[in-house]
Write a protein that holds these residues in place. Structure first.
Motif: not given
Length: 194
Positions: A55-56, A59, A74-75, A77, A112-114, A126
């Motif tokens: 995932t990182q 991103v 941003s993330s 994770i 933002k991705v979490s 997302v």
């Protein structure tokens, strides 16, 4: 091809061709994926992967596009989350969600991705502060070829979110969305953790 052009004119033409080629490649790829989902015979090649790192990586790969579109990506994770997934499909799911957020964001906006793990679930989300989705369209967004904004008819086939749903369900996940017009959207995929 109709005569001599300046280097700048050739550059502009090639840029337009490249952009259209990428759009067509994406459309063909999504149509093939949709075809796989229709026949019910698709057997994913599942493997145990560190989806935190994957995932990182996605991103970071998409951060240049975010900058180009004047969007802050941003993330948040959690490290070390391992799940059994098909890597290509997981990547497509996340890329589709982020692409969708970019598409409906505003200049100067954020995405933002979490990725978080709880006792029973892994939640991928997302979120954006873009144009949002009206209440009457919320239930339709997972339908194939649905587009709330018809002005995007040439730029998007309307397959991205239906593919996200298919991939999530193939991995035993569920899709959820919260959205408000002019305030943004939050897409969540919840996977059962084992």
């Amino acid at each position: 091809l109709d005569g001599e052009k300046t280097a700048e004119e050739y550059q502009a033409s090639l840029t337009a061709i490249l952009k259209e080629s990428r759009r067509i490649i994406s459309l063909v790829s999504q149509l093939l994926m949709m075809s796989r989902s229709n026949d019910g015979k698709y057997k994913p090649e599942m493997e145990s992967l560190d989806i935190s790192a994957l995932t990182q990586s996605i991103v970071e790969e998409l951060s240049k596009r975010a900058e180009y579109s004047n969007i802050s990506l941003s993330s948040d994770i959690e490290e070390g989350i391992v799940m059994v997934v098909e890597q290509t499909l997981y990547m497509r799911l996340l890329i589709n969600l982020i692409d969708n957020a970019f598409k409906y964001s505003i200049s100067g906006g954020w995405v933002k991705v979490s990725l978080k793990k709880s006792k029973n679930n892994v939640t991928l989300s997302v979120e954006d502060n873009g144009i949002g989705i009206s209440k009457e369209n919320l239930s339709k967004i997972w339908d194939r070829f649905f587009k709330a904004d018809q002005s995007m008819i040439n730029s998007s086939p309307g397959l991205g979110l239906s593919i996200v749903k298919w991939i999530a369900e193939l991995h035993g996940g569920t899709v959820h969305v919260k959205s408000e017009l002019n305030k943004g959207s939050l897409f969540e995929i919840r996977f059962q953790s084992k």
